[in-house]
Design an enzyme around this catalytic site. Sequence first.
Site, mmCIF file in Angstrom:
data_model
loop_
_atom_site.group_PDB
_atom_site.id
_atom_site.type_symbol
_atom_site.label_atom_id
_atom_site.label_comp_id
_atom_site.label_asym_id
_atom_site.label_seq_id
_atom_site.Cartn_x
_atom_site.Cartn_y
_atom_site.Cartn_z
ATOM 1 N N GLU A 100 3.283 -7.154 13.696
ATOM 2 C CA GLU A 100 2.433 -7.337 14.869
ATOM 3 C C GLU A 100 1.873 -8.762 14.909
ATOM 4 O O GLU A 100 1.474 -9.241 15.952
ATOM 5 C CB GLU A 100 1.350 -6.253 14.908
ATOM 6 C CG GLU A 100 0.000 -6.616 14.407
ATOM 7 C CD GLU A 100 -0.955 -5.441 14.357
ATOM 8 O OE1 GLU A 100 -1.841 -5.388 15.212
ATOM 9 O OE2 GLU A 100 -0.820 -4.612 13.461
ATOM 10 N N ARG A 102 0.803 -1.222 0.000
ATOM 11 C CA ARG A 102 0.000 0.000 0.000
ATOM 12 C C ARG A 102 0.835 1.270 0.000
ATOM 13 O O ARG A 102 0.341 2.331 -0.361
ATOM 14 C CB ARG A 102 -1.015 -0.043 1.129
ATOM 15 C CG ARG A 102 -2.079 -1.127 0.801
ATOM 16 C CD ARG A 102 -3.024 -1.347 1.889
ATOM 17 N NE ARG A 102 -2.305 -1.860 3.051
ATOM 18 C CZ ARG A 102 -2.878 -2.310 4.127
ATOM 19 N NH1 ARG A 102 -4.175 -2.306 4.233
ATOM 20 N NH2 ARG A 102 -2.176 -2.751 5.132
#
Length: 177
Positions: A102, A65
Site C-alpha cells: 500500500e 508478523r
Amino acid sequence: MSQQLTETIDRLVRPIEDWPQPGVTFRDITPLLADAAALAATIDGLVELAESMGPIDTVLGIEARGFLFGPSIALRLGAGFVPVRKAGKLPADSLSTSYDLEYGSAVLEMHVDALPPGARVLVVDDVLATGGTMLAAADLVLQAGATVAGNLVLIELLALGGSDRLEPLGCEALRSY
C-alpha cells in the site's frame, strides 16, 4: 468468533495514525501479544478458522508478523512451518517474487525446497491490506508446485480491498475494520 475475542482484539490492537508514512494507519498488535490470555484466545480463533479450510500440510508465515502466529497454528494443526522472508535473508537457493504494498514495493523469498509438490499450504500474516503480500506468497507456493489451501490473518482492512484481490483464493480474518 466470539464477541469476547472481538472485544479483546479491539481493546488490545491499537491504531497508530500516519505510520510508517502519512495516510497509513498501522495496526500495532504488540499489546495483544503481551497479554497471555489474549494471545491464547487469538491463536485458538485462528486455528478454528484454519481447521475449516480442510487438511493443511504446511503453514507459511510471512515476515515478520506472520512468524508470530504461524508456528503456533502449525503446531496445533500438526503441520510444518515455512518462513517467507524479505529479499536477501535466506541462506540457501530461493524462489522470489516482487509485489506492490500500500506504500511501496518489496520482494519475498522462500527456499526452493521448502514445500513438497502438491502440499496444501495455509498462508498466515497479521494484517490483510491491499492483498499484495498474500498474492506474492501465493505466487511462491505455486512456483514450488504446492497449492494454497487458504489465507488467514488476524485483521483485515476492508477499505483497502485485499479480499477482492485474493479471489478465488479467499482470506479469513478474525477481525475486520
